[in-house]
Design a protein around this motif. Structure first.
Motif, mmCIF file in Angstrom:
data_model
loop_
_atom_site.group_PDB
_atom_site.id
_atom_site.type_symbol
_atom_site.label_atom_id
_atom_site.label_comp_id
_atom_site.label_asym_id
_atom_site.label_seq_id
_atom_site.Cartn_x
_atom_site.Cartn_y
_atom_site.Cartn_z
ATOM 1 N N ILE A 138 -7.252 -1.960 -3.845
ATOM 2 C CA ILE A 138 -6.022 -1.785 -4.626
ATOM 3 C C ILE A 138 -6.108 -0.538 -5.507
ATOM 4 N N LYS A 139 -7.241 -0.322 -6.149
ATOM 5 C CA LYS A 139 -7.409 0.845 -7.026
ATOM 6 C C LYS A 139 -7.351 2.164 -6.266
ATOM 7 N N ARG A 140 -7.738 2.148 -5.000
ATOM 8 C CA ARG A 140 -7.779 3.370 -4.196
ATOM 9 C C ARG A 140 -6.615 3.471 -3.228
ATOM 10 N N ASP A 141 -5.646 2.585 -3.387
ATOM 11 C CA ASP A 141 -4.440 2.558 -2.551
ATOM 12 C C ASP A 141 -3.198 2.487 -3.437
ATOM 13 N N PRO A 142 -3.002 3.512 -4.283
ATOM 14 C CA PRO A 142 -1.871 3.453 -5.202
ATOM 15 C C PRO A 142 -0.510 3.508 -4.491
ATOM 16 N N ALA A 143 -0.483 3.995 -3.259
ATOM 17 C CA ALA A 143 0.773 4.049 -2.511
ATOM 18 C C ALA A 143 1.176 2.668 -1.996
ATOM 19 N N GLY A 144 0.263 1.716 -2.085
ATOM 20 C CA GLY A 144 0.583 0.359 -1.645
ATOM 21 C C GLY A 144 0.663 0.215 -0.140
ATOM 22 N N CYS A 145 -0.208 0.912 0.567
ATOM 23 C CA CYS A 145 -0.224 0.833 2.028
ATOM 24 C C CYS A 145 -0.577 -0.553 2.538
ATOM 25 N N PHE A 146 -1.383 -1.278 1.775
ATOM 26 C CA PHE A 146 -1.873 -2.566 2.238
ATOM 27 C C PHE A 146 -1.296 -3.726 1.448
ATOM 28 N N LYS A 147 -1.034 -4.804 2.176
ATOM 29 C CA LYS A 147 -0.692 -6.105 1.594
ATOM 30 C C LYS A 147 -1.886 -7.005 1.851
ATOM 31 N N PHE A 148 -2.021 -8.049 1.065
ATOM 32 C CA PHE A 148 -3.198 -8.909 1.133
ATOM 33 C C PHE A 148 -2.814 -10.379 1.220
ATOM 34 N N GLU A 163 -2.702 -4.196 11.901
ATOM 35 C CA GLU A 163 -1.912 -2.959 11.896
ATOM 36 C C GLU A 163 -1.068 -2.923 13.158
ATOM 37 N N ASP A 164 0.216 -2.679 13.001
ATOM 38 C CA ASP A 164 1.103 -2.534 14.163
ATOM 39 C C ASP A 164 0.896 -3.633 15.199
ATOM 40 N N ASN A 165 0.834 -4.866 14.746
ATOM 41 C CA ASN A 165 0.678 -6.038 15.616
ATOM 42 C C ASN A 165 -0.653 -6.102 16.367
ATOM 43 N N THR A 166 -1.621 -5.295 15.954
ATOM 44 C CA THR A 166 -2.969 -5.331 16.508
ATOM 45 C C THR A 166 -3.907 -5.725 15.387
ATOM 46 N N TYR A 167 -4.902 -6.538 15.713
ATOM 47 C CA TYR A 167 -5.834 -6.930 14.661
ATOM 48 C C TYR A 167 -7.226 -6.360 14.927
ATOM 49 N N TYR A 168 -7.943 -6.143 13.827
ATOM 50 C CA TYR A 168 -9.310 -5.636 13.842
ATOM 51 C C TYR A 168 -10.130 -6.540 12.927
ATOM 52 N N ILE A 169 -11.379 -6.740 13.304
ATOM 53 C CA ILE A 169 -12.262 -7.574 12.496
ATOM 54 C C ILE A 169 -13.557 -6.833 12.204
ATOM 55 N N LYS A 170 -14.323 -7.407 11.296
ATOM 56 C CA LYS A 170 -15.653 -6.920 10.930
ATOM 57 C C LYS A 170 -15.621 -5.441 10.553
ATOM 58 N N SER A 171 -16.597 -4.664 11.028
ATOM 59 C CA SER A 171 -16.716 -3.265 10.618
ATOM 60 C C SER A 171 -15.528 -2.432 11.083
ATOM 61 N N SER A 172 -14.944 -2.773 12.213
ATOM 62 C CA SER A 172 -13.777 -2.016 12.697
ATOM 63 C C SER A 172 -12.620 -2.134 11.708
ATOM 64 N N ALA A 173 -12.412 -3.333 11.169
ATOM 65 C CA ALA A 173 -11.354 -3.532 10.179
ATOM 66 C C ALA A 173 -11.646 -2.740 8.904
ATOM 67 N N ARG A 187 -11.384 1.151 9.587
ATOM 68 C CA ARG A 187 -9.993 1.582 9.823
ATOM 69 C C ARG A 187 -9.208 1.561 8.510
ATOM 70 N N MET A 188 -9.497 0.594 7.658
ATOM 71 C CA MET A 188 -8.827 0.508 6.365
ATOM 72 C C MET A 188 -9.147 1.737 5.514
ATOM 73 N N CYS A 189 -10.367 2.235 5.616
ATOM 74 C CA CYS A 189 -10.806 3.366 4.785
ATOM 75 C C CYS A 189 -9.970 4.619 4.984
ATOM 76 N N LYS A 190 -9.399 4.804 6.167
ATOM 77 C CA LYS A 190 -8.634 6.034 6.421
ATOM 78 C C LYS A 190 -7.405 6.157 5.523
ATOM 79 N N ASN A 191 -6.982 5.055 4.898
ATOM 80 C CA ASN A 191 -5.810 5.078 4.017
ATOM 81 C C ASN A 191 -6.153 5.079 2.538
ATOM 82 N N LEU A 192 -7.422 5.129 2.203
ATOM 83 C CA LEU A 192 -7.823 5.135 0.794
ATOM 84 C C LEU A 192 -7.835 6.558 0.240
ATOM 85 N N GLN A 193 -7.689 6.651 -1.061
ATOM 86 C CA GLN A 193 -7.765 7.954 -1.722
ATOM 87 C C GLN A 193 -9.204 8.427 -1.824
ATOM 88 N N GLY A 194 -9.352 9.733 -1.906
ATOM 89 C CA GLY A 194 -10.662 10.319 -2.153
ATOM 90 C C GLY A 194 -11.545 10.374 -0.912
#
Length: 130
Positions: free
Chosen positions: A22-32, A60-70, A73-80
């Protein structure tokens, strides 16, 4: 919105990870949503994911990812510089998931467990699915 993150709501490490995101996603790309919540269980069913899953899940886009892949993939949308972790996807999943599973298997022992799922602050509430 980049995706929906399902997490273990009673795991201290997982709750801290959500706060980190949440702190590194100020644009609100992710819901939880927690895996234990009704919406979390519904999303698991809708995507054909076994409800006993013990993993971080990214949808993401009706596809799911688990473990390290999830996680990666999430990291690509974080700041910094955190977004650079996305590059670790080039490492074969069995190697990445070995380390993911090591942490996941010990997360309650190392970081503790909560009696109930976290309650988001008023400012964070719109980031959580109900």
């Amino acid at each position: 919105m980049a995706g929906i993150i399902l997490f273990d709501g009673v795991c201290n490490f997982c709750n801290s990870s959500v706060q980190f995101i949440i702190k590194r996603d100020p644009a609100g790309c992710f819901k939880f949503a927690s895996l234990q919540s009704e919406i979390g269980k519904k999303l698991l069913r809708e995507h054909g994911i076994h409800d006993e899953i013990d993993s971080f899940v990214l949808i993401e886009d009706n596809t799911y990812y688990i473990k390290s892949s999830a996680a990666l993939r999430m990291c690509k949308n974080l700041q910094g510089l955190w977004r650079l972790l996305y590059l670790f996807l080039i490492i074969p999943p069995p190697i990445r998931d070995f380390f993911y599973d090591l942490i996941a298997k010990n997360r309650y022992k190392w970081f503790g467990i909560r009696e109930s799922c976290m309650l988001p602050t008023k400012e964070e509430r719109d980031r959580f699915l109900e």
